[in-house]
Design a protein around this motif. Structure first.
Motif, PDB file in Angstrom:
ATOM      1  N   ALA A 182     -35.240  30.925  39.927  1.00 16.92           N
ATOM      2  CA  ALA A 182     -36.639  31.205  40.273  1.00 16.92           C
ATOM      3  C   ALA A 182     -37.501  29.956  40.154  1.00 16.92           C
ATOM      4  O   ALA A 182     -38.317  29.659  41.035  1.00 16.92           O
ATOM      5  CB  ALA A 182     -37.191  32.309  39.374  1.00 16.92           C
ATOM      6  N   VAL A 183     -37.314  29.202  39.080  1.00 15.24           N
ATOM      7  CA  VAL A 183     -38.109  27.978  38.901  1.00 15.24           C
ATOM      8  C   VAL A 183     -37.769  26.964  39.978  1.00 15.24           C
ATOM      9  O   VAL A 183     -38.651  26.327  40.555  1.00 15.24           O
ATOM     10  CB  VAL A 183     -37.882  27.377  37.496  1.00 15.24           C
ATOM     11  CG1 VAL A 183     -38.466  25.977  37.390  1.00 15.24           C
ATOM     12  CG2 VAL A 183     -38.488  28.277  36.448  1.00 15.24           C
ATOM     13  N   ARG A 184     -36.496  26.837  40.268  1.00  9.66           N
ATOM     14  CA  ARG A 184     -36.086  25.867  41.296  1.00  9.66           C
ATOM     15  C   ARG A 184     -36.547  26.303  42.676  1.00  9.66           C
ATOM     16  O   ARG A 184     -36.900  25.493  43.509  1.00  9.66           O
ATOM     17  CB  ARG A 184     -34.569  25.688  41.265  1.00  9.66           C
ATOM     18  CG  ARG A 184     -34.061  24.636  42.209  1.00  9.66           C
ATOM     19  CD  ARG A 184     -34.585  23.265  41.857  1.00  9.66           C
ATOM     20  NE  ARG A 184     -34.077  22.291  42.788  1.00  9.66           N
ATOM     21  CZ  ARG A 184     -34.821  21.665  43.705  1.00  9.66           C
ATOM     22  NH1 ARG A 184     -36.107  21.901  43.780  1.00  9.66           N
ATOM     23  NH2 ARG A 184     -34.274  20.788  44.518  1.00  9.66           N
ATOM     24  N   GLY A 185     -36.559  27.612  42.919  1.00 14.06           N
ATOM     25  CA  GLY A 185     -36.949  28.112  44.228  1.00 14.06           C
ATOM     26  C   GLY A 185     -38.448  28.114  44.461  1.00 14.06           C
ATOM     27  O   GLY A 185     -38.915  27.805  45.552  1.00 14.06           O
ATOM     28  N   PHE A 186     -39.208  28.460  43.432  1.00 12.06           N
ATOM     29  CA  PHE A 186     -40.648  28.626  43.604  1.00 12.06           C
ATOM     30  C   PHE A 186     -41.490  27.591  42.882  1.00 12.06           C
ATOM     31  O   PHE A 186     -42.683  27.463  43.149  1.00 12.06           O
ATOM     32  CB  PHE A 186     -41.080  30.023  43.134  1.00 12.06           C
ATOM     33  CG  PHE A 186     -40.391  31.129  43.867  1.00 12.06           C
ATOM     34  CD1 PHE A 186     -40.600  31.316  45.223  1.00 12.06           C
ATOM     35  CD2 PHE A 186     -39.502  31.964  43.208  1.00 12.06           C
ATOM     36  CE1 PHE A 186     -39.955  32.333  45.904  1.00 12.06           C
ATOM     37  CE2 PHE A 186     -38.864  32.990  43.878  1.00 12.06           C
ATOM     38  CZ  PHE A 186     -39.086  33.171  45.227  1.00 12.06           C
ATOM     39  N   GLY A 187     -40.906  26.864  41.934  1.00 11.74           N
ATOM     40  CA  GLY A 187     -41.672  25.895  41.146  1.00 11.74           C
ATOM     41  C   GLY A 187     -41.824  24.559  41.853  1.00 11.74           C
ATOM     42  O   GLY A 187     -41.093  24.232  42.783  1.00 11.74           O
ATOM     43  N   SER A 188     -42.783  23.794  41.395  1.00 11.86           N
ATOM     44  CA  SER A 188     -42.992  22.455  41.955  1.00 11.86           C
ATOM     45  C   SER A 188     -41.938  21.496  41.409  1.00 11.86           C
ATOM     46  O   SER A 188     -41.223  21.810  40.460  1.00 11.86           O
ATOM     47  CB  SER A 188     -44.389  21.958  41.596  1.00 11.86           C
ATOM     48  OG  SER A 188     -44.485  21.734  40.204  1.00 11.86           O
ATOM     49  N   ARG A 189     -41.877  20.329  41.994  1.00 10.76           N
ATOM     50  CA  ARG A 189     -40.906  19.325  41.531  1.00 10.76           C
ATOM     51  C   ARG A 189     -41.188  18.889  40.100  1.00 10.76           C
ATOM     52  O   ARG A 189     -40.268  18.602  39.343  1.00 10.76           O
ATOM     53  CB  ARG A 189     -40.938  18.103  42.441  1.00 10.76           C
ATOM     54  CG  ARG A 189     -40.345  18.375  43.780  1.00 10.76           C
ATOM     55  CD  ARG A 189     -40.290  17.119  44.581  1.00 10.76           C
ATOM     56  NE  ARG A 189     -39.105  17.210  45.419  1.00 10.76           N
ATOM     57  CZ  ARG A 189     -38.634  16.221  46.116  1.00 10.76           C
ATOM     58  NH1 ARG A 189     -39.216  15.057  46.079  1.00 10.76           N
ATOM     59  NH2 ARG A 189     -37.577  16.387  46.853  1.00 10.76           N
ATOM     60  N   ASP A 190     -42.452  18.840  39.724  1.00 11.04           N
ATOM     61  CA  ASP A 190     -42.796  18.436  38.364  1.00 11.04           C
ATOM     62  C   ASP A 190     -42.284  19.435  37.341  1.00 11.04           C
ATOM     63  O   ASP A 190     -41.819  19.062  36.273  1.00 11.04           O
ATOM     64  CB  ASP A 190     -44.314  18.290  38.211  1.00 11.04           C
ATOM     65  CG  ASP A 190     -44.856  17.109  38.985  1.00 11.04           C
ATOM     66  OD1 ASP A 190     -44.070  16.180  39.274  1.00 11.04           O
ATOM     67  OD2 ASP A 190     -46.056  17.119  39.304  1.00 11.04           O
ATOM     68  N   ILE A 191     -42.383  20.711  37.658  1.00 13.61           N
ATOM     69  CA  ILE A 191     -41.946  21.739  36.712  1.00 13.61           C
ATOM     70  C   ILE A 191     -40.433  21.873  36.707  1.00 13.61           C
ATOM     71  O   ILE A 191     -39.813  21.999  35.664  1.00 13.61           O
ATOM     72  CB  ILE A 191     -42.612  23.092  37.055  1.00 13.61           C
ATOM     73  CG1 ILE A 191     -44.114  22.997  36.826  1.00 13.61           C
ATOM     74  CG2 ILE A 191     -42.018  24.213  36.226  1.00 13.61           C
ATOM     75  CD1 ILE A 191     -44.884  24.194  37.291  1.00 13.61           C
ATOM     76  N   ALA A 192     -39.806  21.842  37.879  1.00 18.00           N
ATOM     77  CA  ALA A 192     -38.354  22.038  37.975  1.00 18.00           C
ATOM     78  C   ALA A 192     -37.590  20.902  37.302  1.00 18.00           C
ATOM     79  O   ALA A 192     -36.568  21.139  36.672  1.00 18.00           O
ATOM     80  CB  ALA A 192     -37.933  22.172  39.426  1.00 18.00           C
ATOM     81  N   GLY A 193     -38.065  19.704  37.410  1.00 18.70           N
ATOM     82  CA  GLY A 193     -37.491  18.552  36.712  1.00 18.70           C
ATOM     83  C   GLY A 193     -35.984  18.502  36.676  1.00 18.70           C
ATOM     84  O   GLY A 193     -35.322  18.282  37.679  1.00 18.70           O
ATOM     85  N   GLY A 194     -35.414  18.713  35.493  1.00 19.98           N
ATOM     86  CA  GLY A 194     -33.979  18.584  35.288  1.00 19.98           C
ATOM     87  C   GLY A 194     -33.143  19.655  35.961  1.00 19.98           C
ATOM     88  O   GLY A 194     -31.925  19.569  35.962  1.00 19.98           O
TER      89      GLY A 194
END
Length: 97
Positions: free
Chosen positions: A51-63
Motif C-alpha cells: 500500500a505504501v509503495r503503491g500509494f505513497g510518495s517517493r519520500d515516504i516509500a524510501g527503502g
C-alpha cells in the motif's frame, strides 16, 4: 546515505515500520509460539508495504523502493499471499496418533 534535509536514515521512513511489524510477526511465530497470529502480522506487514509503495510518495516509500512501482507492489502482494497461504496450510492443531 544522508537525506536532503540532513538526517541520516530519513529516506527509510516507511521501511522502519515495515521491518518492525515483520520482525514482530516473526518473533510471535517463533519465540512465542503463536504461528497463526505471527503469520497474519507478517502478511499485514507485506500488505502495508504494498500500500505504501503503491500509494505513497517517493519520500515516504524510501527503502521500500526496489524496482518500478508496479513490480514492487506485485512483489509485496505476492509475498503477503504466500505467507498467508503457508500459515493457513499448516495444521496447527494437536498431534493425533
Amino acid at each position: 546515505m544522508t537525506a536532503p534535509h540532513g538526517r541520516p536514515g530519513a529516506h527509510l521512513r516507511a521501511w522502519w515500520v515495515f521491518a518492525g511489524v515483520l520482525l514482530a510477526g516473526l518473533l510471535l511465530a517463533t519465540l512465542v509460539g503463536r504461528m497463526l497470529v505471527g503469520g497474519l502480522v507478517m502478511a499485514l506487514a507485506f500488505l502495508f508495504a504494498a500500500a505504501v509503495r503503491g500509494f505513497g510518495s517517493r519520500d515516504i516509500a524510501g527503502g521500500l523502493q526496489i524496482r518500478g512501482r508496479t513490480s514492487d507492489v506485485l512483489a509485496y502482494l505476492i509475498a503477503a499471499v504466500l505467507v498467508l497461504g503457508a500459515v493457513l496450510a499448516v495444521d496447527l492443531g494437536p498431534v493425533r496418533r
